[in-house]
Design an enzyme around this catalytic site. Structure first.
Site, PDB file in Angstrom:
ATOM      1  N   ARG A   1      -6.167  10.086 -11.022  1.00 22.05           N
ATOM      2  CA  ARG A   1      -5.578  10.773  -9.855  1.00 22.05           C
ATOM      3  C   ARG A   1      -5.067   9.693  -8.898  1.00 22.05           C
ATOM      4  O   ARG A   1      -5.712   9.345  -7.924  1.00 22.05           O
ATOM      5  CB  ARG A   1      -6.645  11.663  -9.204  1.00 22.05           C
ATOM      6  CG  ARG A   1      -6.172  12.704  -8.247  1.00 22.05           C
ATOM      7  CD  ARG A   1      -5.719  12.151  -6.884  1.00 22.05           C
ATOM      8  NE  ARG A   1      -6.794  11.912  -5.942  1.00 22.05           N
ATOM      9  CZ  ARG A   1      -6.803  10.866  -5.097  1.00 22.05           C
ATOM     10  NH1 ARG A   1      -5.840   9.961  -5.085  1.00 22.05           N
ATOM     11  NH2 ARG A   1      -7.811  10.698  -4.275  1.00 22.05           N
TER      12      ARG A   1
ATOM     13  N   ASN B   1      -5.504   7.128   7.402  1.00 21.22           N
ATOM     14  CA  ASN B   1      -5.668   6.605   6.048  1.00 21.22           C
ATOM     15  C   ASN B   1      -6.981   5.829   5.963  1.00 21.22           C
ATOM     16  O   ASN B   1      -7.326   5.091   6.894  1.00 21.22           O
ATOM     17  CB  ASN B   1      -4.495   5.681   5.691  1.00 21.22           C
ATOM     18  CG  ASN B   1      -4.442   5.395   4.210  1.00 21.22           C
ATOM     19  OD1 ASN B   1      -5.343   4.764   3.655  1.00 21.22           O
ATOM     20  ND2 ASN B   1      -3.399   5.871   3.555  1.00 21.22           N
TER      21      ASN B   1
ATOM     22  N   TYR C   1       0.865  -1.175   0.000  1.00 20.93           N
ATOM     23  CA  TYR C   1       0.000   0.000   0.000  1.00 20.93           C
ATOM     24  C   TYR C   1       0.907   1.233   0.000  1.00 20.93           C
ATOM     25  O   TYR C   1       2.083   1.126  -0.341  1.00 20.93           O
ATOM     26  CB  TYR C   1      -0.901  -0.117   1.259  1.00 20.93           C
ATOM     27  CG  TYR C   1      -2.095   0.775   1.292  1.00 20.93           C
ATOM     28  CD1 TYR C   1      -3.024   0.794   0.261  1.00 20.93           C
ATOM     29  CD2 TYR C   1      -2.304   1.622   2.385  1.00 20.93           C
ATOM     30  CE1 TYR C   1      -4.128   1.625   0.317  1.00 20.93           C
ATOM     31  CE2 TYR C   1      -3.414   2.451   2.455  1.00 20.93           C
ATOM     32  CZ  TYR C   1      -4.316   2.453   1.407  1.00 20.93           C
ATOM     33  OH  TYR C   1      -5.415   3.279   1.463  1.00 20.93           O
TER      34      TYR C   1
ATOM     35  N   GLU D   1     -12.237   4.557  -6.890  1.00 19.13           N
ATOM     36  CA  GLU D   1     -10.945   4.877  -6.279  1.00 19.13           C
ATOM     37  C   GLU D   1     -10.081   5.698  -7.226  1.00 19.13           C
ATOM     38  O   GLU D   1      -9.897   5.330  -8.387  1.00 19.13           O
ATOM     39  CB  GLU D   1     -10.229   3.553  -5.944  1.00 19.13           C
ATOM     40  CG  GLU D   1      -9.025   3.695  -5.059  1.00 19.13           C
ATOM     41  CD  GLU D   1      -9.371   4.083  -3.623  1.00 19.13           C
ATOM     42  OE1 GLU D   1     -10.230   3.447  -3.013  1.00 19.13           O
ATOM     43  OE2 GLU D   1      -8.752   5.049  -3.131  1.00 19.13           O
ATOM     44  N   ASP D   2      -9.574   6.782  -6.731  1.00 22.58           N
ATOM     45  CA  ASP D   2      -8.578   7.596  -7.433  1.00 22.58           C
ATOM     46  C   ASP D   2      -9.014   8.027  -8.835  1.00 22.58           C
ATOM     47  O   ASP D   2      -8.233   8.014  -9.786  1.00 22.58           O
ATOM     48  CB  ASP D   2      -7.217   6.880  -7.437  1.00 22.58           C
ATOM     49  CG  ASP D   2      -6.608   6.839  -6.038  1.00 22.58           C
ATOM     50  OD1 ASP D   2      -7.313   7.196  -5.073  1.00 22.58           O
ATOM     51  OD2 ASP D   2      -5.436   6.455  -5.885  1.00 22.58           O
TER      52      ASP D   2
ATOM     53  N   ASN E   1      -0.806  11.538  -0.020  1.00 27.93           N
ATOM     54  CA  ASN E   1       0.013  10.342  -0.279  1.00 27.93           C
ATOM     55  C   ASN E   1       0.673  10.451  -1.641  1.00 27.93           C
ATOM     56  O   ASN E   1       0.155  11.163  -2.506  1.00 27.93           O
ATOM     57  CB  ASN E   1      -0.875   9.096  -0.270  1.00 27.93           C
ATOM     58  CG  ASN E   1      -1.503   8.869   1.081  1.00 27.93           C
ATOM     59  OD1 ASN E   1      -0.846   8.959   2.101  1.00 27.93           O
ATOM     60  ND2 ASN E   1      -2.806   8.581   1.085  1.00 27.93           N
TER      61      ASN E   1
ATOM     62  N   LYS F   1      -5.784  -2.136  -2.784  1.00 26.96           N
ATOM     63  CA  LYS F   1      -6.943  -1.888  -1.914  1.00 26.96           C
ATOM     64  C   LYS F   1      -7.665  -3.202  -1.614  1.00 26.96           C
ATOM     65  O   LYS F   1      -8.088  -3.451  -0.500  1.00 26.96           O
ATOM     66  CB  LYS F   1      -7.924  -0.923  -2.598  1.00 26.96           C
ATOM     67  CG  LYS F   1      -7.404   0.501  -2.725  1.00 26.96           C
ATOM     68  CD  LYS F   1      -7.730   1.347  -1.504  1.00 26.96           C
ATOM     69  CE  LYS F   1      -7.111   2.738  -1.630  1.00 26.96           C
ATOM     70  NZ  LYS F   1      -7.261   3.553  -0.434  1.00 26.96           N
TER      71      LYS F   1
ATOM     72  N   ASP G   1     -14.175   5.938  -2.024  1.00 25.29           N
ATOM     73  CA  ASP G   1     -13.222   5.833  -0.923  1.00 25.29           C
ATOM     74  C   ASP G   1     -12.539   7.168  -0.628  1.00 25.29           C
ATOM     75  O   ASP G   1     -12.311   7.518   0.534  1.00 25.29           O
ATOM     76  CB  ASP G   1     -12.176   4.779  -1.319  1.00 25.29           C
ATOM     77  CG  ASP G   1     -11.227   4.446  -0.202  1.00 25.29           C
ATOM     78  OD1 ASP G   1     -11.669   4.441   0.959  1.00 25.29           O
ATOM     79  OD2 ASP G   1     -10.049   4.174  -0.496  1.00 25.29           O
ATOM     80  N   ASP G   2     -12.214   7.918  -1.678  1.00 24.90           N
ATOM     81  CA  ASP G   2     -11.467   9.164  -1.486  1.00 24.90           C
ATOM     82  C   ASP G   2     -12.337  10.255  -0.871  1.00 24.90           C
ATOM     83  O   ASP G   2     -11.860  11.088  -0.105  1.00 24.90           O
ATOM     84  CB  ASP G   2     -10.884   9.628  -2.824  1.00 24.90           C
ATOM     85  CG  ASP G   2      -9.973   8.565  -3.394  1.00 24.90           C
ATOM     86  OD1 ASP G   2      -8.971   8.245  -2.744  1.00 24.90           O
ATOM     87  OD2 ASP G   2     -10.297   7.994  -4.453  1.00 24.90           O
TER      88      ASP G   2
END
Ligand SMILES: NC(=O)C1=CN([C@@H]2O[C@H](COP(=O)(O)OP(=O)(O)OC[C@H]3O[C@@H](n4cnc5c(N)ncnc54)[C@H](OP(=O)(O)O)[C@@H]3O)[C@@H](O)[C@H]2O)C=CC1
Ligand SMILES: CC(=O)C(=O)O
Ligand SMILES: [Mg+2]
Length: 576
Positions: free
Chosen positions: A177, A476, A124, A267-268, A432, A195, A290-291
């Protein structure tokens, strides 16, 4: 079913004997008839390597395919940890662990579960970030599904190519991202893979139920477009209708193939798509960003826990964010919601205690017209302020949160300004990987003369200041999404509700003990994460039942015990 009947988790059959509840029952490893055990050893879900017993070697045609020694899983684990520690370069450890996951899944998870604090930074953040940057060069075997523009019109067929039918969680990215590293295109696949390995190791969701997906609509990263080892489509990103149509086909195909109750974790994604996707699909699908949501829940948990150190209530605090994107505005909104639950005040009132700075300075009412929609609720009355340090002096926050994706923004002046305003300034550097952290643990403690309460998105080592050892916490979303997802699965929830996020925050905050506070921690250690996840899952599930969103009926009596019984156990099974 009552709390004592734990044979079937969340309505999906435990095909491979993966649950803790099935731990003592022998399983049949291989359903096709075979003349040689060679293929059994090549199947990562069933392979035990040198740990196949004498009886299993006889029963499954393995004689001669292995050297005579029979090892225990514990000895295999000891050997692998020893070998891993020989690698000085984190990326080598990452590659060794991915090889292990491909070779012997249970051993991989046993290592991860038993050594979570040591191995989390490898599978991770921060190492997964470097792995994504170099994914093309280190690529060996694909670990999830790749859905590109080439598959338009055929996404359902692509999903059917995945070997598992009982999928419960999908983590999907479009790679735009990736952490604070920007657009990594198709190479963002490392994130869903990482993840989901945490879904299993930290939250006990079965590996067979987890599906990593990368949607490849191109990349605007010139370096990758010119990289001969790049694994994705060599074109600039599709946008607008073309993008929306592909995503819509994907969302529809997922529902058609896996049903209502598969959890889709975004995610991202870049924020210009993330908010819209969440809004568009939250009433028709079981979706979770999640973000935006997971990060909000973990930060709120840290804040609730930190109140023991800061004194006062949540509504007594003043918040300043650097970064007003998914993470920043997501956290801000959940804080305001929790304040409303606690005080009964309207959410609009609570928002006034929360200020955000973006790349153009403090978000104020005179900028409202030109702001993206997710920033507008945060445009309060104030004169424009360009620099963060001036915003700190003007707003006088008790809590400073970094969600900018840009490293080194909490300068000495900024931290000193926080320390001048507060006896115990709460500083969270959430970006991060480590290179993008707004400040390091050492900087936060040194510049505040040991008074800061500090947590960061990527881990930092304990730091000694003035004879005292400070242990920085890791704020996190990895604390939240595994347990949250487990709670959704075991209750058979059909939608995600904000109150379920608040329940997860509360459950996490409750796990912080006096012993943790003494070290300066506002999060419990990751070494306890399986217990923490079971507690989060139970509270999330209880909330889903309360809201009428749960479909797994009747409600188990003891949700913590039930969650534990449904958790994947990486112990080898005995093969008949
Ligand atoms: N610890 C955790 O669990 C999590 C951490 N993160 C981290 O948070 C970071 C941001 O993620 P996310 O919110 O999704 O990203 P977004 O792109 O949605 O938001 C970034 C925000 O930071 C602002 N920004 C960029 N540069 C500066 C600067 N120099 N000064 C002030 N503001 C700046 C942007 O401003 P503008 O809008 O003007 O462009 C934008 O508002 C990433 O590094 C990510 O890894 C994310 C999720 C979870
Ligand atoms: C932790 C996480 O989700 C991120 O940095 O994007
Ligand atoms: Mg993320």
């Amino acid at each position: 079913m009552d709390g004592g009947d734990y044979s079937v988790a969340g309505g999906v059959e435990d095909v491979y004997g993966e649950d803790a509840a099935s731990i003592d029952q022998p399983v049949t490893p291989w359903t096709v008839s075979v003349a040689s055990g060679y293929s059994l050893m090549r199947d990562p879900r069933h392979n035990k390597g040198l740990a196949f017993t004498e009886k299993e070697r006889d029963a499954h045609y393995l004689r001669g395919l292995l050297p005579p020694v029979v090892l225990t899983q514990e000895l295999q684990e000891k050997k692998l940890m020893h070998n891993l520690r020989q690698y000085q370069v984190p990326l080598q450890r990452y590659m060794a662990l991915m090889d292990l996951q491909e070779r012997n899944e249970r051993l991989f998870y046993k290592l991860l579960v038993d050594n979570v604090e040591e191995l989390l930074p490898v599978v991770y953040t921060p190492t997964v970030g470097e792995a994504c940057q170099k994914y093309g060069s280190i690529f060996r075997r694909p670990q999830g599904l790749y859905i590109s523009l080439k598959e338009k019109g055929k996404i359902l067929e692509v999903l059917k190519n995945w070997p598992e039918r009982s999928v419960q969680v999908i983590v999907v990215t479009d790679g735009e991202r990736i952490l604070g590293l920007g657009d990594l295109g198709c190479q963002g696949m490392g994130i869903p893979v990482g993840k989901l390995s945490l879904y299993t190791a930290l939250g006990g969701v079965r590996p067979s139920a987890c599906l990593p997906i990368t949607i490849d609509v191109g990349t605007n990263n010139e370096k990758l477009l010119n990289d001969e080892f790049y694994i994705g489509l060599r074109q600039r990103r599709a946008t607008g209708q073309e993008y929306a149509e592909l995503l819509h086909e994907f969302m529809s195909a997922v529902k058609q193939n896996y049903g209502e109750k598969v959890l889709i974790q975004f995610e991202d994604f870049a924020n210009h798509n993330a908010f819209e996707l969440l809004a568009r699909y939250s009433s028709s699908h079981l979706v979770f960003n999640d973000d935006i949501q997971g990060t909000a829940s973990v930060v709120l948990a840290g804040l609730l826990a930190a109140l023991r150190l800061l004194g006062g209530t949540l509504a007594d605090q003043r918040f300043l964010f650097l970064g007003a994107g998914e993470a920043g505005t997501g956290i801000a909104e959940l804080i305001a919601l929790e304040m409303s639950k606690q005080t009964g005040n309207p959410i609009e009132e609570n928002r006034k205690k929360i200020w955000l700075v973006d790349s153009r300075g403090l978000i104020v009412d005179s900028r409202k017209e030109s702001l993206q929609h997710f920033k507008k609720p945060w445009a309060h009355e104030h004169e424009p302020v360009k620099e963060l340090v001036d915003a700190v002096k003007a707003i006088k926050p008790t809590v400073l949160i970094g969600t900018s994706g840009v490293g080194k923004q909490f300068t000495k002046e900024v931290v000193e300004a926080m320390a001048a305003l507060n006896e115990k300034p709460l500083i969270m550097a959430l970006s991060n990987p480590t290179s993008q952290a707004e400040c390091t643990a050492e900087e936060a403690y040194t510049w505040s003369e040991g008074r800061a309460i500090f947590a960061s998105g990527s881990p930092f080592d304990p730091f000694e200041y003035d004879g005292k050892v400070f242990v920085p916490g890791q704020a996190n979303n990895a604390y939240i999404f595994p347990g949250f997802g487990l709670g959704v699965i075991i209750s058979g929830a059909i939608r995600v509700h904000d109150d379920m996020l608040l329940a997860a925050s509360e459950a996490l905050a409750l796990q912080v003990t006096e012993e943790h506070y003494e070290k300066g921690l506002i999060y419990p250690p990751f070494s306890d994460i399986r217990k923490i996840s079971a507690n989060i899952a139970a509270k999330v599930a209880a909330k889903a039942y309360e809201l009428g969103l749960a479909s797994h009926l009747p409600q188990p009596k003891d949700l913590v015990k039930y969650a534990e019984s449904c958790m994947y156990s990486p112990k080898y099974r005995t093969y008949r």
